[in-house]
Enzyme design. Sequence first.
Site, short mmCIF file in Angstrom:
data_model
loop_
_atom_site.label_atom_id
_atom_site.label_comp_id
_atom_site.label_asym_id
_atom_site.label_seq_id
_atom_site.Cartn_x
_atom_site.Cartn_y
_atom_site.Cartn_z
N ASN A 162 -6.90 6.16 -1.73
CA ASN A 162 -5.80 5.24 -1.41
C ASN A 162 -6.02 4.06 -2.35
O ASN A 162 -6.96 3.29 -2.17
CB ASN A 162 -5.91 4.81 0.06
CG ASN A 162 -4.74 3.99 0.52
OD1 ASN A 162 -4.03 3.40 -0.30
ND2 ASN A 162 -4.53 3.92 1.82
N LYS A 193 -9.43 2.11 -1.91
CA LYS A 193 -9.65 1.60 -0.56
C LYS A 193 -10.99 2.06 0.02
O LYS A 193 -11.31 3.26 0.01
CB LYS A 193 -8.52 2.08 0.36
CG LYS A 193 -8.52 1.45 1.75
CD LYS A 193 -7.25 1.87 2.48
CE LYS A 193 -7.15 1.28 3.87
NZ LYS A 193 -5.87 1.68 4.52
N GLU A 220 -6.28 8.71 7.63
CA GLU A 220 -6.71 8.33 6.27
C GLU A 220 -8.07 8.91 5.96
O GLU A 220 -8.33 9.27 4.80
CB GLU A 220 -6.72 6.80 6.13
CG GLU A 220 -5.33 6.20 6.14
CD GLU A 220 -5.33 4.75 5.75
OE1 GLU A 220 -4.89 3.92 6.56
OE2 GLU A 220 -5.78 4.43 4.65
N ASN A 259 0.22 -0.92 5.33
CA ASN A 259 1.16 -0.13 6.14
C ASN A 259 0.53 -0.12 7.54
O ASN A 259 -0.39 0.66 7.79
CB ASN A 259 1.26 1.33 5.67
CG ASN A 259 1.95 1.54 4.33
OD1 ASN A 259 2.45 2.62 4.07
ND2 ASN A 259 1.98 0.57 3.46
N GLU A 319 0.87 -1.19 0.00
CA GLU A 319 0.00 0.00 0.00
C GLU A 319 0.90 1.23 0.00
O GLU A 319 1.99 1.22 0.60
CB GLU A 319 -0.84 -0.01 1.29
CG GLU A 319 -1.62 1.24 1.59
CD GLU A 319 -2.27 1.23 2.99
OE1 GLU A 319 -1.74 0.57 3.92
OE2 GLU A 319 -3.33 1.88 3.13
N CYS A 376 -4.94 -3.01 3.00
CA CYS A 376 -4.67 -2.86 4.42
C CYS A 376 -5.85 -3.09 5.36
O CYS A 376 -6.22 -4.22 5.60
CB CYS A 376 -4.03 -1.50 4.67
SG CYS A 376 -3.12 -1.48 6.19
N1 ING Z 1 -3.34 0.59 8.73
C1 ING Z 1 -3.80 -0.17 9.82
C2 ING Z 1 -4.45 -1.48 9.42
O1 ING Z 1 -5.65 -1.61 9.33
C3 ING Z 1 -5.15 -0.23 11.88
C4 ING Z 1 -4.64 0.62 10.76
C5 ING Z 1 -4.31 -1.09 12.56
C6 ING Z 1 -6.48 -0.15 12.21
C7 ING Z 1 -4.83 -1.90 13.59
C8 ING Z 1 -7.00 -0.93 13.24
C9 ING Z 1 -6.17 -1.80 13.92
O2 ING Z 1 -3.70 -2.42 9.28
C10 ING Z 1 -3.94 0.91 7.55
N2 ING Z 1 -3.21 1.61 6.67
O3 ING Z 1 -5.09 0.60 7.30
#
Ligand code: ING
Length: 310
Positions: free
Chosen positions: A109, A126, A145, A196, A46, A171
């Site tokens: 995205n 996304k 985001e 990411n 991503e 992601c």
């Molecule tokens: N990053 C993370 C993901 O979903 C996240 C944000 C992490 C949200 C953990 C909730 C829990 O892997 C992106 N870029 O979506």
Amino acid sequence: MRKEGFAVAQMGPVHLQDSREKTVKRLVEMLTEAQSRGATWVTFPELALTTFFPRYVYDKPSEYDPFFEEATPSKAMQPLFAEAARLKIGFYLGYAEKTQVSGTVRRFNTSILVGPDGSIIGKYRKIHLPGTIEPVGDPEFEHLEKRYFDVGDLGFPTFQTPAARIGMCICNDRRWPETFRVMALAGAEVFMLGYNTPSRNIHHNEPVHLREFHHRLCLQSAAYQNAAWVMASAKCGSEDGFDMIGGSMIVAPTGEIVAKTVSEDDEVIVYRCDLELGAYIRRSVFDFERHRRPEHYQAIVNQVGIELPE
Ligand code: ING
């Protein structure tokens, strides 16, 4: 037997000061390595061309537009398109897309699927955007985001290629089972996704080991419950001091991890996937036609949040 070589090209950190040219050169090097190791398809992360800028607070478009590509392929992407076409390799690439939709500027995205002949087979924008629109005021970093990207407007499409029917997501999408089921119902045999994922959760004090556990859990259940191969590529390591998890992997339709990175740097993993394996599972345990009962699933489509029955 339908065997095809798939690679996942994980990226180490991309720093704020890194030029697109320098970053794309890394992608080209990994694409060449993937091809030399028998891959005909490569999944990149991503937002592969820049640092994960949604961790920072920007107020004006002039501050964050430099992270976006305005054409596809953009000038920066050209060397990657050229090398892929020369080596006859298809690839998934995640990047920030700025475009016009019915005359209005939109920012997404995005990921594209590029065929071995260099043509763009399909695009995904996304849909599940995590984090917040306004900063939460965490002293270290944000997750904005929803501030910088519009919700994707292309649904969860799948694309037929000579190797397999491929679906894309990005992601946070992997945390929502609807993502994969919709694509599986359209015949996806391979899911490609970049991510990411910050190593720390700014919203609550989450034990660090849960980051990689939840990541693996999402991918393995997606693969098994939809009888599809999963290609997941991280951009990871410490970007200007902000850590992101690695754990790029290839997961078989059985849910088993068949290849996994061991670093948080640029690293290529390759596996010769038997597409017939997924087909077998779709004719038995997950034969959707025989076993699914959508008449009992209405809440999934009709509701957004929880609604307590009277
Ligand atoms: N990053 C993370 C993901 O979903 C996240 C944000 C992490 C949200 C953990 C909730 C829990 O892997 C992106 N870029 O979506």
